[in-house]
Design a protein around this motif. Sequence first.
Motif, PDB file in Angstrom:
ATOM      1  N   VAL A  35      43.508  32.264  36.181  1.00  0.00           N
ATOM      2  CA  VAL A  35      44.027  32.574  37.604  1.00  0.00           C
ATOM      3  C   VAL A  35      45.064  31.429  37.807  1.00  0.00           C
ATOM      4  O   VAL A  35      45.427  31.115  39.032  1.00  0.00           O
ATOM      5  N   SER A  55      39.929  26.546  46.490  1.00  0.00           N
ATOM      6  CA  SER A  55      41.004  27.626  46.094  1.00  0.00           C
ATOM      7  C   SER A  55      40.495  28.836  45.279  1.00  0.00           C
ATOM      8  O   SER A  55      41.460  29.753  45.131  1.00  0.00           O
ATOM      9  N   ARG A  74      41.694  47.546  39.787  1.00  0.00           N
ATOM     10  CA  ARG A  74      41.437  47.167  41.123  1.00  0.00           C
ATOM     11  C   ARG A  74      40.436  48.111  41.772  1.00  0.00           C
ATOM     12  O   ARG A  74      39.231  47.687  42.327  1.00  0.00           O
ATOM     13  N   ALA A  77      39.371  42.558  49.215  1.00  0.00           N
ATOM     14  CA  ALA A  77      39.949  41.361  49.169  1.00  0.00           C
ATOM     15  C   ALA A  77      39.891  40.195  48.163  1.00  0.00           C
ATOM     16  O   ALA A  77      40.868  39.606  47.579  1.00  0.00           O
ATOM     17  N   LEU A  78      38.622  40.069  47.776  1.00  0.00           N
ATOM     18  CA  LEU A  78      38.449  39.138  46.615  1.00  0.00           C
ATOM     19  C   LEU A  78      39.081  39.788  45.290  1.00  0.00           C
ATOM     20  O   LEU A  78      39.777  39.173  44.643  1.00  0.00           O
ATOM     21  N   ASN A 106      41.491  41.781  45.036  1.00  0.00           N
ATOM     22  CA  ASN A 106      43.142  41.708  45.137  1.00  0.00           C
ATOM     23  C   ASN A 106      43.551  40.203  44.825  1.00  0.00           C
ATOM     24  O   ASN A 106      44.776  39.956  44.380  1.00  0.00           O
ATOM     25  N   ASP A 107      42.803  39.308  45.540  1.00  0.00           N
ATOM     26  CA  ASP A 107      43.451  37.910  45.346  1.00  0.00           C
ATOM     27  C   ASP A 107      43.060  37.486  43.901  1.00  0.00           C
ATOM     28  O   ASP A 107      44.037  36.803  43.478  1.00  0.00           O
ATOM     29  N   ILE A 108      42.057  37.835  43.375  1.00  0.00           N
ATOM     30  CA  ILE A 108      41.960  37.370  42.172  1.00  0.00           C
ATOM     31  C   ILE A 108      43.171  38.024  41.000  1.00  0.00           C
ATOM     32  O   ILE A 108      43.592  37.319  40.145  1.00  0.00           O
ATOM     33  N   ALA A 141      45.799  39.242  41.888  1.00  0.00           N
ATOM     34  CA  ALA A 141      47.156  38.640  42.016  1.00  0.00           C
ATOM     35  C   ALA A 141      47.345  37.244  41.176  1.00  0.00           C
ATOM     36  O   ALA A 141      48.540  37.191  40.847  1.00  0.00           O
ATOM     37  N   LYS A 142      46.351  36.525  41.302  1.00  0.00           N
ATOM     38  CA  LYS A 142      46.469  35.137  40.549  1.00  0.00           C
ATOM     39  C   LYS A 142      46.653  35.376  39.079  1.00  0.00           C
ATOM     40  O   LYS A 142      47.366  34.822  38.484  1.00  0.00           O
TER      41      LYS A 142
END
Length: 307
Positions: A179, A246, A267, A278-279, A281-283, A285-286
């Motif tokens: 990430v 973070s 996803r 949301a979790l 998508n965040d991971i 994207a990282k």
Amino acid sequence: MPTGPAQIRTTAGPLARRRPAHGSSTNSGKPAHPIWPLPELYAALSGGIRDYARANGFQRVLVALSGGIDSALVAALAVEALGAASVTGVSLPSVHSSQHSRDDARALAQNLGICFETIEIAAPVAAAEAALAPLFTGYAPDLTEENIQARMRGLLMMALSNKFGALLLATGNKSEAAVGYCTLYGDMCGGLAPIAGLYKTEVYALSRWINRELGGGSGRGEIIPQNTIDKPPSAELRPGQKDQDSLPPYDVLDAVLRRYFDDGATRAELVAEGFAEALVNDIAAKVDRSEYKRAQAAPALNLSLSQ
């Protein structure tokens, strides 16, 4: 559980290699990331360090000891690989380094019987900030100043590696590299990344096994300081910083990464499996925007299975 013998090779490997095509794990029926028994994992990683060092003519290795779990595990593996006399641990505290991290780094070195040095980085970091100050006028401190600390450590460790002909071992794990929770030309510096194929939860599991089986079980006592295992992980680049500022908790992060990063799950598939959208998508994207970092990482020890 693996059925074939372990093979160790150095590679740009599990962190720089592109993820499998989505759905590949379902099609093959085999997990992309096999789970090794801890004794075999310990032997494979320490053997990989030994083989790589010898193949490249290194008699000594360096490890930057932060007081955290990753550098502690790498140091313990290096001692198993090459012997305590061939390993030097270096503490590089900044103004944000806690006393317990300093103490844990020293305690680890004592437990392992390795040479231990301390280089304070407050002054060189301040000098770098002063040199940049005219150009940074009007800009608030941010991640830039945090990364100056990490890169100062990388600069100093590489200077020691050059001067004394010792192999610097990078201490990053797979969770953080996946990430992008790492600093190019900072903590990513090194000639070999022994635990870059291990998720953070595996780092903890192997560290606990070392203490249980090689420490208390053998009568040697504690090897990795218990405080290093118990305390919340932190890069300590700003006051009160914790990794979970973070990142999600590592058990959650690793569960998502195993499916998205290793198995190529989409996803939508992850959300259907019960992970919060949301979790996910965040991971995801990282992971996707950190490809450039993984492509520049030190060679990893890649655990694979022979068929």
